[in-house]
Design a protein around this motif. Structure first.
Motif, PDB file in Angstrom:
ATOM      1  N   VAL A 138      -9.664  11.761   1.646  1.00 62.41           N
ATOM      2  CA  VAL A 138     -10.683  10.586   2.012  1.00 62.41           C
ATOM      3  C   VAL A 138      -9.792   9.355   1.936  1.00 62.41           C
ATOM      4  O   VAL A 138      -9.342   8.820   0.807  1.00 62.41           O
ATOM      5  N   SER A 139      -9.818   8.528   2.859  1.00 66.54           N
ATOM      6  CA  SER A 139      -9.387   6.925   2.813  1.00 66.54           C
ATOM      7  C   SER A 139     -10.425   6.339   2.360  1.00 66.54           C
ATOM      8  O   SER A 139     -11.792   6.612   2.301  1.00 66.54           O
ATOM      9  N   VAL A 140     -10.168   5.121   1.794  1.00 65.93           N
ATOM     10  CA  VAL A 140     -11.065   4.014   1.188  1.00 65.93           C
ATOM     11  C   VAL A 140     -11.100   2.719   2.008  1.00 65.93           C
ATOM     12  O   VAL A 140      -9.811   2.283   1.887  1.00 65.93           O
ATOM     13  N   VAL A 141     -12.002   2.190   2.712  1.00 71.77           N
ATOM     14  CA  VAL A 141     -12.267   0.850   3.046  1.00 71.77           C
ATOM     15  C   VAL A 141     -13.049   0.096   2.099  1.00 71.77           C
ATOM     16  O   VAL A 141     -14.135   0.606   1.747  1.00 71.77           O
ATOM     17  N   HIS A 142     -12.509  -0.817   1.378  1.00 72.76           N
ATOM     18  CA  HIS A 142     -13.051  -1.502   0.391  1.00 72.76           C
ATOM     19  C   HIS A 142     -13.157  -2.999   0.508  1.00 72.76           C
ATOM     20  O   HIS A 142     -12.238  -3.918   0.716  1.00 72.76           O
ATOM     21  N   GLY A 159     -13.993   0.914 -16.201  1.00 76.45           N
ATOM     22  CA  GLY A 159     -14.802  -0.225 -16.078  1.00 76.45           C
ATOM     23  C   GLY A 159     -14.784  -0.744 -14.878  1.00 76.45           C
ATOM     24  O   GLY A 159     -14.225  -0.193 -13.711  1.00 76.45           O
ATOM     25  N   HIS A 160     -15.400  -1.920 -14.421  1.00 79.39           N
ATOM     26  CA  HIS A 160     -15.354  -2.322 -12.946  1.00 79.39           C
ATOM     27  C   HIS A 160     -14.327  -3.065 -12.469  1.00 79.39           C
ATOM     28  O   HIS A 160     -14.264  -3.276 -11.321  1.00 79.39           O
ATOM     29  N   GLY A 161     -13.414  -3.174 -13.279  1.00 83.63           N
ATOM     30  CA  GLY A 161     -12.064  -3.643 -12.766  1.00 83.63           C
ATOM     31  C   GLY A 161     -11.158  -2.799 -12.539  1.00 83.63           C
ATOM     32  O   GLY A 161      -9.931  -3.140 -12.411  1.00 83.63           O
ATOM     33  N   GLN A 162     -11.316  -1.174 -12.773  1.00 86.77           N
ATOM     34  CA  GLN A 162     -10.389  -0.359 -12.593  1.00 86.77           C
ATOM     35  C   GLN A 162     -10.577   0.869 -11.812  1.00 86.77           C
ATOM     36  O   GLN A 162      -9.652   1.762 -11.873  1.00 86.77           O
ATOM     37  N   PRO A 163     -11.630   0.937 -11.040  1.00 87.61           N
ATOM     38  CA  PRO A 163     -11.869   2.120 -10.438  1.00 87.61           C
ATOM     39  C   PRO A 163     -10.960   2.577  -9.599  1.00 87.61           C
ATOM     40  O   PRO A 163     -10.704   3.709  -9.151  1.00 87.61           O
ATOM     41  N   MET A 164     -10.223   1.515  -8.693  1.00 88.13           N
ATOM     42  CA  MET A 164      -9.499   1.955  -7.660  1.00 88.13           C
ATOM     43  C   MET A 164      -8.123   2.493  -8.192  1.00 88.13           C
ATOM     44  O   MET A 164      -7.465   3.288  -7.530  1.00 88.13           O
ATOM     45  N   GLY A 175      -3.123   5.980  -2.337  1.00 84.20           N
ATOM     46  CA  GLY A 175      -2.708   4.387  -2.576  1.00 84.20           C
ATOM     47  C   GLY A 175      -2.298   3.899  -1.082  1.00 84.20           C
ATOM     48  O   GLY A 175      -2.958   2.761  -0.568  1.00 84.20           O
ATOM     49  N   ASP A 176      -1.771   4.624  -0.362  1.00 80.99           N
ATOM     50  CA  ASP A 176      -1.413   4.292   1.085  1.00 80.99           C
ATOM     51  C   ASP A 176      -2.662   4.470   2.188  1.00 80.99           C
ATOM     52  O   ASP A 176      -2.230   4.090   3.479  1.00 80.99           O
ATOM     53  N   ARG A 177      -3.511   4.888   1.742  1.00 75.87           N
ATOM     54  CA  ARG A 177      -4.736   4.837   2.504  1.00 75.87           C
ATOM     55  C   ARG A 177      -6.055   4.191   2.068  1.00 75.87           C
ATOM     56  O   ARG A 177      -7.085   4.598   2.153  1.00 75.87           O
ATOM     57  N   PHE A 178      -5.665   3.297   1.269  1.00 77.77           N
ATOM     58  CA  PHE A 178      -6.424   2.289   0.728  1.00 77.77           C
ATOM     59  C   PHE A 178      -6.448   1.118   1.179  1.00 77.77           C
ATOM     60  O   PHE A 178      -5.411   0.146   1.074  1.00 77.77           O
ATOM     61  N   LEU A 179      -7.459   0.408   1.796  1.00 80.48           N
ATOM     62  CA  LEU A 179      -7.668  -0.840   2.631  1.00 80.48           C
ATOM     63  C   LEU A 179      -8.559  -1.835   1.914  1.00 80.48           C
ATOM     64  O   LEU A 179      -9.749  -1.143   1.822  1.00 80.48           O
ATOM     65  N   GLN A 180      -8.161  -2.860   1.575  1.00 81.12           N
ATOM     66  CA  GLN A 180      -8.903  -3.738   0.801  1.00 81.12           C
ATOM     67  C   GLN A 180      -9.136  -5.052   1.533  1.00 81.12           C
ATOM     68  O   GLN A 180      -8.236  -5.601   2.151  1.00 81.12           O
ATOM     69  N   GLU A 198       3.671  -0.474  -5.111  1.00 80.50           N
ATOM     70  CA  GLU A 198       4.468   0.661  -5.236  1.00 80.50           C
ATOM     71  C   GLU A 198       3.648   1.929  -4.409  1.00 80.50           C
ATOM     72  O   GLU A 198       4.268   3.007  -4.085  1.00 80.50           O
ATOM     73  N   ARG A 199       2.244   1.865  -4.487  1.00 78.41           N
ATOM     74  CA  ARG A 199       1.748   3.034  -4.101  1.00 78.41           C
ATOM     75  C   ARG A 199       1.199   2.799  -2.522  1.00 78.41           C
ATOM     76  O   ARG A 199       0.203   3.340  -2.225  1.00 78.41           O
ATOM     77  N   GLY A 200       1.433   1.685  -2.032  1.00 81.59           N
ATOM     78  CA  GLY A 200       0.997   1.515  -0.633  1.00 81.59           C
ATOM     79  C   GLY A 200      -0.121   1.127  -0.201  1.00 81.59           C
ATOM     80  O   GLY A 200      -0.660   1.031   0.932  1.00 81.59           O
ATOM     81  N   PHE A 201      -0.709   0.295  -1.031  1.00 86.56           N
ATOM     82  CA  PHE A 201      -1.986  -0.404  -0.952  1.00 86.56           C
ATOM     83  C   PHE A 201      -2.092  -1.349   0.042  1.00 86.56           C
ATOM     84  O   PHE A 201      -0.702  -1.986   0.103  1.00 86.56           O
TER      85      PHE A 201
END
Length: 321
Positions: A138-142, A159-164, A175-180, A198-201
């Motif tokens: 599952v990739s994430v568009v954020h 917490g709300h600053g850490q879920p990703m 991480g390399d399929r995480f688009l913010q 390092e994780r490709g965000f």
């Protein structure tokens, strides 16, 4: 949990404890009334109620979309399961309960639409979907003003600053399929940014969105999101919008998207991506002005459902209006 027991714009009700009540559903709305992960202003626990009920039209389970010529609340079988019990002060129990709820919806073949709540709920939302779509598939568009990739907040991993960060560490998302999209402001710092790199965000900060244009950024993001993944989870924090247009949130950051840009972007995501889940988070009605942020959050859900409906109706003929 925190208001009248109404459904999203009058759609039928279901009960997650009774699988037969949502068998055959296309979409199940789930409330996540939790703000125990906030770092500044609380109040997002009242977000689900506001998203469900804020509208000037009748709550009749119908919303014909002018541009797409679909009525997602009629053409899709959309049900509302009510709120998950998420007791204040017990974040791990609350997140576990939400993960079970999202997992049950996904297992039944329906798309979960989760109404937050603060952004800590993204962790169980994506994990609950990944349990059935595939761990790491599952990739994430954020959409957000903030990366939400911090490590420890007030001595807690949640917490709300850490879920990703927790999502990537758990393996539920890559991480390399995480688009913010929409990041700006003065957080996070160099150490956290280095961890992300390092994780490709791939983060489209507002400076890049302004320079290149939102459409160009989304086109690039979509290509990454659909590569080697089987579904896309869309996570929308209302603070991605400039607080002049969306003041009702706990951590406002000036200089964001317009409400029009967000609605167009969410519609495009639903039209062009294989969505497997959606959450809309960080609406804190107590800080809202004339319900403008609540209206926006409500319309984010409707734009997503309308795009999903149009994509399912004629997937080979989908075009952006």
């Amino acid at each position: 949990m925190f208001g009248p027991d109404v459904t999203f714009l009058g759609v039928p009700r279901c009960d997650l404890a009774e699988p037969d009540s949502y068998a055959g559903a296309d979409v199940v709305v789930v409330g996540a009334p939790f703000d125990g992960g906030t770092s500044h202003r609380p109040g997002a626990r009242f977000g689900p109620q506001a998203i469900r009920s804020t509208d000037y039209l009748p709550h009749d389970g119908s919303r014909p979309h002018l541009a797409l010529r679909v009525d997602p609340l009629r053409e899709l079988r959309v049900l509302d399961a009510g709120d998950v019990e998420m007791p204040p002060g017990d974040i791990e129990r609350s997140l576990d309960a939400l993960r079970s709820a999202v997992s049950a919806v996904t297992r039944a073949g329906a798309l979960p639409v989760v109404l937050g709540g603060d952004h800590s709920i993204a962790l169980p939302d994506v994990q609950g979907v990944a349990e059935h779509v595939g761990w790491g598939r599952v990739s994430v568009v954020h959409f957000d003003a903030h990366a939400d990739t911090g490590d420890v907040q007030f001595g807690s991993l949640y917490g709300h600053g850490q879920p990703m960060r927790r999502l990537v560490e758990s393996g539920a998302a890559r991480g390399d399929r995480f688009l913010q999209v929409g990041l700006r402001g003065y957080w996070p710092g160099p150490e956290t940014l280095a961890w992300m790199a390092e994780r490709g965000f791939r983060s489209y900060e507002m400076s890049e969105v302004v320079a290149r244009g939102l459409d160009a950024c989304l086109t690039e993001a979509f290509a990454i999101a659909t590569d080697e993944c089987d579904g896309v989870f869309l996570s929308v924090d209302v603070d991605v919008v400039d607080p002049g247009m969306a003041p009702g949130t706990g951590t406002p950051e000036p200089g964001g998207l317009t409400s029009r840009q967000l609605l167009d972007a969410v519609r495009r995501c639903a039209l062009e991506l294989p969505l497997v889940g959606l959450d809309v988070v960080e609406l804190a009605p107590a800080y809202d002005s004339a319900e403008v942020t609540a209206f926006l959050a409500n319309r984010v859900v409707l734009e997503a459902l309308s795009g999903i409906c149009a994509r399912r109706r004629a997937p080979s003929a989908v075009r952006r209006p």
